[in-house]
Design a protein around this motif. Structure first.
Motif, PDB file in Angstrom:
ATOM      1  N   THR A 121      45.827 -14.734  29.229  1.00 34.10           N
ATOM      2  CA  THR A 121      45.801 -14.358  30.638  1.00 34.10           C
ATOM      3  C   THR A 121      46.631 -15.327  31.482  1.00 34.10           C
ATOM      4  OG1 THR A 121      43.836 -15.726  31.029  1.00 34.10           O
ATOM      5  CG2 THR A 121      43.466 -13.407  30.412  1.00 34.10           C
ATOM      6  N   ASP A 142      44.456  -8.750  39.235  1.00 33.73           N
ATOM      7  CA  ASP A 142      44.667  -7.606  38.345  1.00 33.73           C
ATOM      8  C   ASP A 142      44.188  -7.936  36.939  1.00 33.73           C
ATOM      9  OD1 ASP A 142      46.684  -9.064  37.015  1.00 33.73           O
ATOM     10  OD2 ASP A 142      48.230  -8.293  38.352  1.00 33.73           O
ATOM     11  N   GLU A 143      44.360  -6.998  36.025  1.00 37.52           N
ATOM     12  CA  GLU A 143      43.797  -7.127  34.678  1.00 37.52           C
ATOM     13  C   GLU A 143      44.490  -8.211  33.853  1.00 37.52           C
ATOM     14  OE1 GLU A 143      46.410  -3.467  32.715  1.00 37.52           O
ATOM     15  OE2 GLU A 143      44.241  -3.301  32.968  1.00 37.52           O
ATOM     16  N   VAL A 148      39.510 -11.411  35.852  1.00 37.33           N
ATOM     17  CA  VAL A 148      39.166 -10.045  35.441  1.00 37.33           C
ATOM     18  C   VAL A 148      38.800 -10.008  33.957  1.00 37.33           C
ATOM     19  CG1 VAL A 148      40.068  -7.707  35.147  1.00 37.33           C
ATOM     20  CG2 VAL A 148      40.547  -8.971  37.250  1.00 37.33           C
ATOM     21  N   ALA A 149      39.501 -10.754  33.137  1.00 38.17           N
ATOM     22  CA  ALA A 149      39.208 -10.768  31.699  1.00 38.17           C
ATOM     23  C   ALA A 149      37.771 -11.213  31.433  1.00 38.17           C
ATOM     24  CB  ALA A 149      40.185 -11.692  30.978  1.00 38.17           C
ATOM     25  N   ARG A 170      35.144  -8.726  32.321  1.00 35.79           N
ATOM     26  CA  ARG A 170      35.062  -7.628  31.352  1.00 35.79           C
ATOM     27  C   ARG A 170      34.514  -8.066  29.997  1.00 35.79           C
ATOM     28  NH1 ARG A 170      40.832  -4.466  32.621  1.00 35.79           N
ATOM     29  NH2 ARG A 170      40.259  -3.768  34.717  1.00 35.79           N
TER      30      ARG A 170
END
Length: 250
Positions: A182, A217-218, A223-224, A227
């Motif tokens: 990331t 964003d992803e 975000v990682a 999730r």
């Protein structure tokens, strides 16, 4: 492998003991960690004051490792060990953590955990900062096992010296432990300073507040982890804005 362990939660922290417990049977482990919690110290070092240290017997007697309790910052611990204490046990790899709480996005600028690893990187040693989200369902032992079995070999076998920031989530996704590479996200806080008066009526402020993560964003670490992934972000120390520099030079 010769591994130096440090942190910013203090040498008595559960996270660093988990790493000692898992890594020491297969590697030569040395601990150089702060005597007390040093969260938020960034890359501060001690100047104009002596840095005191002693041996930390609980870890030494329990696991047979060399352990130094240092009255300084996380960066102090790494710098002092590498430049003054180490003799025949000079580390090939440095791990900082396992931190109690995430170090995501722009928080790495303030993190003692991340900056202890950065100090090792500045000395030409591959280093990893590891953090586990607060109130996680994952144990420190599980984090240490994943590091030992999967990530330490992956990081150490790279040809160049690298600096990694690793964050574990509160819980893994449905497929179990999975890691992704990331970039740093953006982390802000709402109402970060709380005002009050002390017993003598003096104005005081306490740094706190709620996390506000927006616009990530992803591809980001924030975000990682949300999730359920293990986030791995390669970092560097060169802060130069080369694009703008090129414009200035023109």
């Amino acid at each position: 492998m010769r591994i130096l362990l440090t942190n910013d939660d203090g040498i008595e922290a559960e996270g660093i003991e988990a790493l000692v417990r898992v890594l020491s049977p297969c590697h030569t482990v040395v601990v150089a960690a702060p005597a007390k919690e040093q969260s938020g110290m960034s890359h501060a070092i001690t100047v104009k004051h002596c840095i005191r240290l002693d041996r930390y017997r609980p870890l030494e007697e329990k696991y047979g490792v060399a352990a130094y309790r240092i009255e300084g910052t996380p960066a102090d611990c790494v710098k002092l060990y590498l430049e003054a204490i180490s003799s025949d046990i000079y580390p090939e790899y440095v791990i900082s953590g396992i931190n109690h709480g995430a170090n995501l996005g722009t928080d790495v600028l303030y993190s003692g955990t991340a900056n202890a690893a950065m100090e090792a990187y500045l000395h030409g040693i591959t280093a990893t900062a590891i953090s586990l989200d607060i109130n996680a369902e994952i144990s420190y032992e599980a984090v240490a096992q994943i590091m030992a079995e999967n990530l330490v070999p992956l990081f150490y076998e790279q040809e160049q010296v690298n600096f990694y920031n690793v964050n574990f989530p509160k819980r893994f996704g449905s497929n179990g432990p999975e890691f992704v590479f990331t970039q740093l996200g953006r982390r802000d806080y709402v109402n970060a300073f709380q005002r009050f008066e002390d017993a003598e009526g003096r104005e005081c402020y306490f740094l706190g507040g709620e996390i506000l993560d927006e616009g990530n964003d992803e591809a980001t670490d924030i975000v990682a982890v949300e999730r359920g992934y293990i986030s791995i972000t390669p970092l560097k120390t060169d802060l130069t804005d080369y694009v703008y520099l090129e414009k200035l030079l023109r």
